[in-house]
Write an enzyme that holds these catalytic residues in place. Structure first.
Site, PDB file in Angstrom:
ATOM      1  N   LYS A  15       0.816  -1.210   0.000  1.00 35.00           N
ATOM      2  CA  LYS A  15       0.000   0.000   0.000  1.00 35.00           C
ATOM      3  C   LYS A  15       0.860   1.274   0.000  1.00 35.00           C
ATOM      4  CE  LYS A  15      -4.069  -2.013   2.261  1.00 35.00           C
ATOM      5  NZ  LYS A  15      -4.986  -1.939   3.430  1.00 35.00           N
ATOM      6  N   TYR A  55     -12.855  -2.827  -3.033  1.00 32.54           N
ATOM      7  CA  TYR A  55     -13.402  -2.627  -1.689  1.00 32.54           C
ATOM      8  C   TYR A  55     -14.936  -2.562  -1.726  1.00 32.54           C
ATOM      9  CZ  TYR A  55      -8.718  -1.711   0.240  1.00 32.54           C
ATOM     10  OH  TYR A  55      -7.419  -1.828   0.666  1.00 32.54           O
ATOM     11  N   ARG A  91      -2.450 -14.424   4.530  1.00 36.98           N
ATOM     12  CA  ARG A  91      -3.219 -13.693   5.550  1.00 36.98           C
ATOM     13  C   ARG A  91      -2.515 -13.795   6.914  1.00 36.98           C
ATOM     14  NH1 ARG A  91      -7.361 -10.017   4.447  1.00 36.98           N
ATOM     15  NH2 ARG A  91      -8.441 -10.619   6.356  1.00 36.98           N
ATOM     16  N   THR A  97      -6.190  -6.677  10.599  1.00 32.42           N
ATOM     17  CA  THR A  97      -6.352  -5.352   9.993  1.00 32.42           C
ATOM     18  C   THR A  97      -5.776  -4.220  10.852  1.00 32.42           C
ATOM     19  OG1 THR A  97      -8.428  -6.223   9.085  1.00 32.42           O
ATOM     20  CG2 THR A  97      -8.059  -3.842   8.899  1.00 32.42           C
ATOM     21  N   ARG A 108       2.091  -6.679   9.434  1.00 38.84           N
ATOM     22  CA  ARG A 108       1.440  -5.525  10.057  1.00 38.84           C
ATOM     23  C   ARG A 108       1.892  -5.371  11.518  1.00 38.84           C
ATOM     24  NH1 ARG A 108      -4.572  -6.793   7.520  1.00 38.84           N
ATOM     25  NH2 ARG A 108      -4.421  -5.448   5.673  1.00 38.84           N
ATOM     26  N   ASN A 118      -2.012   0.212   6.893  1.00 39.31           N
ATOM     27  CA  ASN A 118      -1.547  -1.074   7.445  1.00 39.31           C
ATOM     28  C   ASN A 118      -0.684  -1.847   6.445  1.00 39.31           C
ATOM     29  OD1 ASN A 118      -3.584  -1.812   5.741  1.00 39.31           O
ATOM     30  ND2 ASN A 118      -4.909  -2.705   7.296  1.00 39.31           N
ATOM     31  N   HIS A 121      -2.287  -5.243   1.510  1.00 37.95           N
ATOM     32  CA  HIS A 121      -3.575  -5.908   1.296  1.00 37.95           C
ATOM     33  C   HIS A 121      -3.284  -7.354   0.950  1.00 37.95           C
ATOM     34  CE1 HIS A 121      -7.444  -7.168  -0.288  1.00 37.95           C
ATOM     35  NE2 HIS A 121      -6.764  -7.712  -1.284  1.00 37.95           N
ATOM     36  N   GLU A 132      -9.614 -11.325  -7.455  1.00 42.62           N
ATOM     37  CA  GLU A 132      -8.690 -10.196  -7.296  1.00 42.62           C
ATOM     38  C   GLU A 132      -7.459 -10.346  -8.194  1.00 42.62           C
ATOM     39  OE1 GLU A 132      -7.925  -9.596  -3.100  1.00 42.62           O
ATOM     40  OE2 GLU A 132     -10.011  -9.055  -2.709  1.00 42.62           O
TER      41      GLU A 132
END
Ligand code: DAT
Ligand code: MG
Length: 159
Positions: A15, A55, A91, A97, A108, A118, A121, A132
């Protein structure tokens, strides 16, 4: 022989906060060191069209406009990673998050403090990951190659 499980793909975005903070290499390195296979990577500027789809579960939230502005504040690095149960593995590597409560050792948990800033993604389900990866990569941008390291990353019956 190639097994279907090792072909699972997931989408990761580095990000804008991570781009600004010089964390691209650190983040890419986490996935590399885990033993995952990078099958697509590019820098791209996101627009409202792709962000509204990406999103779609958040468009009615009050924070959506600031989330979209944040995601447009610089280009992102989009990556497709491949491996056995890779969606779940990525993940776990990323952490939850809200970064300041994410587990130490996760990306993170180690690198961020914010909910929205954070740093990464990652797709949350196998079905979303398939959509995606398709949304961010054209077919010819996804590469098929032999990763010789797999011999050491997976046991024979997992490959
Ligand atoms: P994740 O990125 O862990 O999959 P998500 O899909 O629920 O989380 O939300 C996507 C992004 O939206 C998240 O990384 C940061 C932002 N976000 C989520 N909840 C938020 C909130 N309550 N306030 C501000 N930003 C939020
Ligand atoms: Mg999500």
């Amino acid at each position: 022989m190639e097994f279907d499980g090792v072909k699972e793909k997931t989408l990761v975005l580095v990000k804008p906060d991570a781009i600004q903070r010089g964390l691209i290499g650190e983040i890419v390195g986490r996935f590399e060191k885990k033993g995952l296979k990078l099958v697509g990577i590019k820098m791209m500027a996101l627009d409202d069209e792709i962000l509204t789809k990406h999103y779609s579960h958040l468009t009615d939230k009050p924070f959506f406009p600031s989330l979209a502005n944040f995601m447009k504040s610089s280009p992102v690095i989009a990556m497709a990673w491949e491996g056995l149960e890779v969606v779940n593995a990525v993940r776990l590597l990323c952490g939850i998050t809200k970064a300041r409560t994410a587990e130490a050792g996760s990306i993170r948990g180690d690198l961020a403090m914010s909910v929205s800033c954070n740093v990464v993604h990652a797709s949350d389900t196998v079905e979303n990951a398939q959509n995606e990866v398709k949304r961010f990569f054209d077919e010819e941008e996804l590469h098929n190659y032999n990763k010789s390291e797999y011999e050491h990353v997976y046991a024979e019956d997992e490959r």
